[in-house]
Write an enzyme that holds these catalytic residues in place. Structure first.
Site, short mmCIF file in Angstrom:
data_model
loop_
_atom_site.label_atom_id
_atom_site.label_comp_id
_atom_site.label_asym_id
_atom_site.label_seq_id
_atom_site.Cartn_x
_atom_site.Cartn_y
_atom_site.Cartn_z
N LEU A 195 77.46 -89.82 -5.13
CA LEU A 195 76.93 -89.99 -6.48
C LEU A 195 75.91 -91.13 -6.55
O LEU A 195 74.97 -91.08 -7.34
CB LEU A 195 78.08 -90.24 -7.46
CG LEU A 195 78.97 -89.03 -7.77
CD1 LEU A 195 80.09 -89.43 -8.72
CD2 LEU A 195 78.15 -87.90 -8.36
N CYS A 196 76.10 -92.15 -5.71
CA CYS A 196 75.16 -93.27 -5.74
C CYS A 196 73.77 -92.83 -5.32
O CYS A 196 72.75 -93.28 -5.85
CB CYS A 196 75.65 -94.42 -4.86
SG CYS A 196 75.92 -93.95 -3.14
N THR A 197 73.72 -91.89 -4.34
CA THR A 197 72.43 -91.36 -3.90
C THR A 197 71.79 -90.54 -5.02
O THR A 197 70.59 -90.65 -5.28
CB THR A 197 72.61 -90.50 -2.64
OG1 THR A 197 73.14 -91.30 -1.59
CG2 THR A 197 71.27 -89.90 -2.20
#
Length: 487
Positions: free
Chosen positions: A248-250
């Site tokens: 999700l951070c990407t």
């Protein structure tokens, strides 16, 4: 002479030329035929049929006993055997054509999708003027136009929309799906009809055979599933690789590909803009919204390649299909279905894989059935007190460590004990919730019931059907239902 236009319909072959190759399969003996197969020629040179020859897997015994011993096997294939094709996409179109040309005349096809322009390169039954129409309805119409005497009933709906009894009418089910969840559901439905004797041996007349086909680019598989004998879909669920997941951070901070932008719109942006509204991948408006948002994000980060087709592929985890692979796998599936009901050759045992990426490689692997399978086994044992109510039973299904079925509807021998929906059935069956299960099951010491509800599969909540063996504590005969699980 000028060649005909691509869409020009060519004249269909005449009878009996159409069935020449089929009759060769049915009239020849060999080392690979089933023991009960009788290739002796009938009046017109095709095999005669005896009651023990075919349909031993799934045709009711009463139907078998009524067959004229002098009837031709090919004619009987057409007049008796009912086949359900699940899916009318790239593989499904091929399956309908191949089954119709293999002598099957009573076909049904079910598919919830409509035809898109992107389908036309490989789903050969569809034309430009069909865009927006039901795949099942158009596919059925086209095959019936080309193959005389074939009846194909289309069903434009979700597979979950059909009552379980709908699936009971078919002698064999052939799958042309691109979804693990859909395969799992149909597998559980087919296995739900399977009954066992007191020694946990499957009863032949309750077996609902399936032939499952699947393609991924230049690769594909065809397998035979005979519930209670060969591994069912759930026994070999590990064969399917896990779906690709993006951190999700990407997605939120550093997207690098078009797929990252699409998944951002799908997994993050949708919930921000539509809190509490579930995303439906089969809703064209929902998919269009994801595409538009993904395109905006891609432009923001200077990323190219976001298309509507790619958006569908990423969200639905679709791998591009190739027409030739569909044709090869369909031919294998149709042949296996034909062998199952005719006995003219032994079925593949039990998983055929095809790889046409570099040359042609075909391999058959025999997998072992999981005797403790929750789906094709005798059924999960649930022990109840005679005072346990239906509501308490449903609560136990939610808490059971392996079942975890929420919002369960419960049936017994075709009778609705409790139905979550539609509302009218929920109201009709609601009084049963306070009634003891022992009373609802007519005071028998043990019984088989079916529960349909939502269960977790590969991290998703999907429709599931489970067969349960209910035994009442302290009641004579209940102890004879030993199986793999207990509550």
């Amino acid at each position: 002479m000028a060649s005909p236009e691509p869409d020009t319909e060519q004249p269909a072959p005449t009878e009996p030329a159409r069935w020449r190759d089929l009759d060769m399969l049915l009239s020849r003996p060999g080392n690979l035929v089933e023991a009960s197969f009788d290739p002796s020629p009938g009046v017109s040179g095709t095999p005669t049929v005896h009651s023990s020859t075919v349909f031993s897997l799934s045709t009711p015994r009463l139907l078998i006993s009524s067959i004229d011993p002098c009837a031709q096997l090919r004619d009987m294939l057409g007049s008796i055997v009912e086949v359900l094709v699940v899916g009318a996409g790239g593989l499904g179109c091929e399956l309908l054509k191949d089954l119709a040309l293999s002598g099957f005349k009573k076909l049904h096809v079910i598919d919830m999708d409509t035809i898109d322009v992107s389908n036309l390169n490989r789903q050969f039954l569809f034309r430009v003027q069909d865009v927006g129409k039901s795949k099942a309805e158009v596919a059925a119409k086209r095959v019936m136009e080309r193959v005389s005497g074939v009846s194909i009933v289309p069903h434009f709906c979700r597979i979950e929309d059909k009552e379980i009894d709908f699936y009971s009418q078919f002698h064999i089910i052939v799958l042309g799906l691109d979804s693990i969840e859909a395969r799992s559901y149909i597998n559980s439905v087919a296995c739900s009809f399977l009954e066992y004797d007191s020694n946990d041996n499957p009863l032949p007349e309750t077996v609902k055979p399936m032939v499952d086909g699947g393609t991924e680019g230049f690769k594909g598989h065809a397998r035979v599933i005979i519930p209670g004998t060969t591994p069912c879909f759930e026994c070999n669920i590990w064969l399917f690789p896990p779906q690709v997941k993006f951190p999700l951070c990407t997605l939120a901070e550093t997207p690098r590909t078009a797929a990252h932008c699409i998944e951002y719109a799908h997994l993050i942006k949708w919930d921000e803009v539509h809190p509490g509204k579930p995303f439906d991948a089969d809703d064209a408006e929902h998919m269009q919204w994801i595409y538009s948002e993904a395109l905006k994000r891609a432009e923001l980060f200077g990323i190219s390649g976001v298309t509507y087709s790619l958006t569908q592929g990423v969200v639905k985890n679709i791998i591009p299909a190739i027409a030739s692979t569909n044709a090869i796998i369909s031919a294998a599936c149709a042949l296996e279905a034909f062998k199952l009901v005719s006995g003219c050759s032994k079925s593949v045992s039990n998983y055929l894989t095809y790889n046409g990426l570099e040359g042609t490689h075909i391999k058959v692997t025999e997998f072992v059935r999981d005797k403790d399978c929750l789906v094709c086994g005798p059924g999960t044992l649930i022990e109840l007190d005679t005072s346990s109510t239906l509501a308490e039973f449903i609560k136990m299904l939610e808490e059971h460590p392996k079942l975890r079925i929420s919002k369960a509807s419960v049936t017994h021998e075709g009778n609705n004990l409790y139905m979550q929906s539609p509302e009218v059935l929920e109201q009709m069956t609601r009084p049963n919730l306070s009634v003891p299960m022992f009373e609802l099951l007519k005071g028998v010491p043990c019984a088989t019931v079916h529960a349909t509800g939502m269960a977790e599969n590969n991290g998703k909540k999907v429709s599931s059907l489970r067969k349960l063996r209910v035994a009442f504590k302290g009641v004579t005969g209940a102890s004879n239902m030993d199986t793999t699980e207990s509550s």
